[in-house]
Write a protein that holds these residues in place. Structure first.
Motif, short mmCIF file in Angstrom:
data_model
loop_
_atom_site.label_atom_id
_atom_site.label_comp_id
_atom_site.label_asym_id
_atom_site.label_seq_id
_atom_site.Cartn_x
_atom_site.Cartn_y
_atom_site.Cartn_z
N ILE A 121 32.79 43.97 21.45
CA ILE A 121 33.76 45.07 21.28
C ILE A 121 35.22 44.57 21.33
N THR A 156 27.30 33.82 23.05
CA THR A 156 26.65 32.55 23.38
C THR A 156 25.70 32.06 22.28
N ILE A 169 37.48 40.62 25.22
CA ILE A 169 38.32 41.76 25.61
C ILE A 169 39.33 41.38 26.70
N SER A 194 33.82 42.42 37.19
CA SER A 194 32.49 41.81 37.33
C SER A 194 31.84 41.56 35.97
N HIS A 195 32.32 42.28 34.94
CA HIS A 195 31.69 42.12 33.63
C HIS A 195 32.22 40.89 32.89
N LEU A 200 35.62 28.29 34.69
CA LEU A 200 35.54 29.22 35.82
C LEU A 200 35.04 28.50 37.08
N MET A 257 42.50 37.76 36.54
CA MET A 257 41.81 37.25 35.36
C MET A 257 41.14 38.38 34.58
N SER A 259 38.40 37.96 31.43
CA SER A 259 37.08 37.32 31.47
C SER A 259 37.05 36.26 30.38
N ILE A 260 36.13 35.34 30.52
CA ILE A 260 36.10 34.23 29.58
C ILE A 260 34.72 34.12 28.92
N ASN A 276 36.79 49.24 28.43
CA ASN A 276 37.22 49.96 29.63
C ASN A 276 38.05 49.00 30.49
N GLY A 284 32.40 33.53 24.97
CA GLY A 284 32.22 34.18 23.68
C GLY A 284 30.76 34.55 23.50
N GLY A 290 31.76 48.77 33.35
CA GLY A 290 33.20 48.70 33.07
C GLY A 290 34.08 49.14 34.22
P1 NAD Z 1 29.31 41.33 29.14
O1 NAD Z 1 29.55 41.84 30.51
O2 NAD Z 1 30.47 40.70 28.46
O3 NAD Z 1 28.77 42.52 28.20
C1 NAD Z 1 27.56 43.24 28.46
C2 NAD Z 1 27.64 44.61 27.75
O4 NAD Z 1 28.56 45.45 28.48
C3 NAD Z 1 28.17 44.53 26.33
O5 NAD Z 1 27.53 45.50 25.55
C4 NAD Z 1 29.64 44.89 26.45
O6 NAD Z 1 30.20 45.46 25.30
C5 NAD Z 1 29.64 45.85 27.63
N1 NAD Z 1 30.88 45.76 28.42
C6 NAD Z 1 31.24 44.77 29.28
N2 NAD Z 1 32.44 45.01 29.79
C7 NAD Z 1 32.86 46.17 29.24
C8 NAD Z 1 34.07 46.94 29.39
N3 NAD Z 1 35.07 46.57 30.17
N4 NAD Z 1 34.18 48.07 28.67
C9 NAD Z 1 33.17 48.49 27.86
N5 NAD Z 1 32.02 47.81 27.69
C10 NAD Z 1 31.87 46.65 28.38
O7 NAD Z 1 28.08 40.32 29.23
P2 NAD Z 1 27.47 39.34 28.13
O8 NAD Z 1 27.48 39.99 26.79
O9 NAD Z 1 26.21 38.86 28.71
O10 NAD Z 1 28.46 38.10 28.09
C11 NAD Z 1 29.51 37.93 27.14
C12 NAD Z 1 30.30 36.69 27.49
O11 NAD Z 1 30.95 36.88 28.75
C13 NAD Z 1 29.45 35.43 27.66
O12 NAD Z 1 30.13 34.35 27.08
C14 NAD Z 1 29.34 35.27 29.16
O13 NAD Z 1 29.12 33.92 29.52
C15 NAD Z 1 30.69 35.75 29.59
N6 NAD Z 1 30.80 36.16 31.01
C16 NAD Z 1 31.95 35.85 31.64
C17 NAD Z 1 32.13 36.25 32.94
C18 NAD Z 1 33.44 35.90 33.60
O14 NAD Z 1 34.40 35.61 32.93
N7 NAD Z 1 33.50 35.93 34.92
C19 NAD Z 1 31.17 37.00 33.61
C20 NAD Z 1 29.98 37.34 32.91
C21 NAD Z 1 29.81 36.92 31.59
#
Ligand code: NAD
Length: 361
Positions: free
Chosen positions: A290, A78, A13, A283-284, A96, A71, A73-74, A297, A76, A265
């Motif tokens: 999605i 896993t 996203i 933070s997510h 990162l 930024m 987020s990065i 969000n 996929g 979100g």
């Molecule tokens: P995630 O935070 O991407 O998602 C967790 C849950 O929250 C999922 O169901 C997702 O759909 C939902 N969600 C997250 N952000 C949202 C938003 N903005 N709006 C609506 N729903 C949201 O965590 P994950 O699934 O454990 O990780 C996915 C990938 O992200 C992995 O590759 C992980 O390594 C990476 N990651 C990157 C960072 C970063 O770039 N700093 C931080 C955490 C995880």
């Protein structure tokens, strides 16, 4: 003013939410007469696909030449993404870690805010959540237990593991200064969290924080033991403004504070070095489940861009305009799917960006 910003849309996203943050920043630029000068770089999976590595030296140089980095987020999925079949140093997350190191980002800031309108998502009892809360966890990011010497040995047939926790006074002083500076822009209270009843590193932490506090007479300083802080976060979160703490305590407490808001979100973050430079990101993660559906969000990223205006550019009025736009849009009942509740109006990622940009203008 000209704001030179390097953007990392990233994966999943990431590109969608960064596009909405730019939309809101552009509205700020028009309203307040600034010029946003964006340069995009690739990092994570997108960079692996293009260059075979999660971060190129050229991308690092572009980031360094800007005033701040924004930024998405990065990463996929896993379990299914081919990026996770690569050796660890070539996977998305290595980008990162590399950029944080290259930019010398030692201070991590994570606000945890409970918006009145989203109080229903808070897992705490209503009598606690009713007061709302707005705190910021300032975590030291490059020292302490995670970076100390470690080894596993075998002595007389018994395996033994050793991790060392080291802080010198300079490492403590620079983060404490950041903590007090930021408290001056907020409610002027610092809670320094340590384990000074047991650890030498915590006793030094406490002494140095007290020395720094002398330069900030307007800020109220209190000390709290980490075990008590973990309890207070769920018992009375409204008491906190800035929580200042070392790496491992901050790792745990910032996740706990995020959880009590209940809305992933909505959570912004920033990582700063000892200049005004910072990297701002939600933070997510990249939410690959999605991605591309226009349902993410974008608010966490938009609030990260507000932190960027406040902390890297000293544009407090502009940052307030973004924060107030978020409050207003929530008050008017607009919600993305992740924070949707009965009686509200569901909007997609783009529409949420549009609504927030309109509120600015
Ligand atoms: P995630 O935070 O991407 O998602 C967790 C849950 O929250 C999922 O169901 C997702 O759909 C939902 N969600 C997250 N952000 C949202 C938003 N903005 N709006 C609506 N729903 C949201 O965590 P994950 O699934 O454990 O990780 C996915 C990938 O992200 C992995 O590759 C992980 O390594 C990476 N990651 C990157 C960072 C970063 O770039 N700093 C931080 C955490 C995880």
């Amino acid at each position: 003013m000209e704001l030179k910003i390097t953007c990392i849309p990233g994966d999943g996203i990431g590109p969608e939410i960064v596009a909405e943050a730019k939309k809101v920043l552009d509205a700020v630029a028009v309203k307040y007469g600034h010029q946003m000068n964006y340069t995009d770089i690739l990092m994570g999976g997108a960079s692996i696909d293009a260059y075979g590595v999660p971060l190129t030296e050229e991308a690092v140089q572009t980031a360094k030449s800007a005033d701040a980095v924004l930024m998405g987020s990065i990463g996929g999925d896993t379990t299914t993404s081919p990026w996770y079949k690569l050796p660890p140093n070539l996977r998305p997350e290595a980008g990162l870690l590399a950029i944080r190191k290259a930019l010398n980002l030692f201070a991590n800031l994570r606000p945890a805010v409970l918006y009145e309108e989203l109080a229903g998502a808070c897992p705490l009892k209503e009598e606690i959540s009713a007061a709302g809360f707005d705190m910021l966890i300032m975590r030291e990011l490059t020292g302490g237990l995670y970076f100390g010497e470690r080894k596993t040995v075998e002595e007389n047939g018994v395996r033994k593991a050793i991790d060392t926790l080291t802080y010198d006074e300079n490492e403590i002083r620079r983060i404490a200064v950041k903590g007090f500076e930021i408290a001056m822009k907020r409610k002027k209270k610092v809670t320094s969290v340590d384990k000074a009843n047991v650890l030498d590193s915590s006793r030094l932490w406490r002494n140095v924080v007290e020395e720094v506090a002398k330069d900030y007479p307007d800020v109220t300083l209190e000390h709290m033991l980490v075990d008590n802080c973990a309890m207070q976060l769920v018992k009375d979160p409204a008491q906190f403004d800035v929580i200042l703490t070392e790496n491992m305590f901050g790792d745990i407490l910032s996740d706990e504070a995020s959880m009590v808001t209940g809305s992933i979100g909505m959570l912004a973050s920033a990582s700063l070095n000892d200049t005004r430079f910072g990297l701002y990101e939600p933070s997510h993660g990249s939410a690959p489940d999605i991605a591309g559906k226009d349902i993410a969000n974008p608010i966490a990223t938009i609030l990260s861009s507000s932190m960027m205006l406040r902390y890297s550019f000293d544009l407090d009025e502009e940052a307030d305009a973004i924060d107030n736009a978020v409050k207003q849009v929530l008050k008017e009942g607009y919600r993305t799917a992740d924070i949707m509740s009965e009686g509200c109006t569901k909007v997609g990622c783009k529409q949420m960006g549009d609504l927030l940009a309109q509120k600015i203008g």
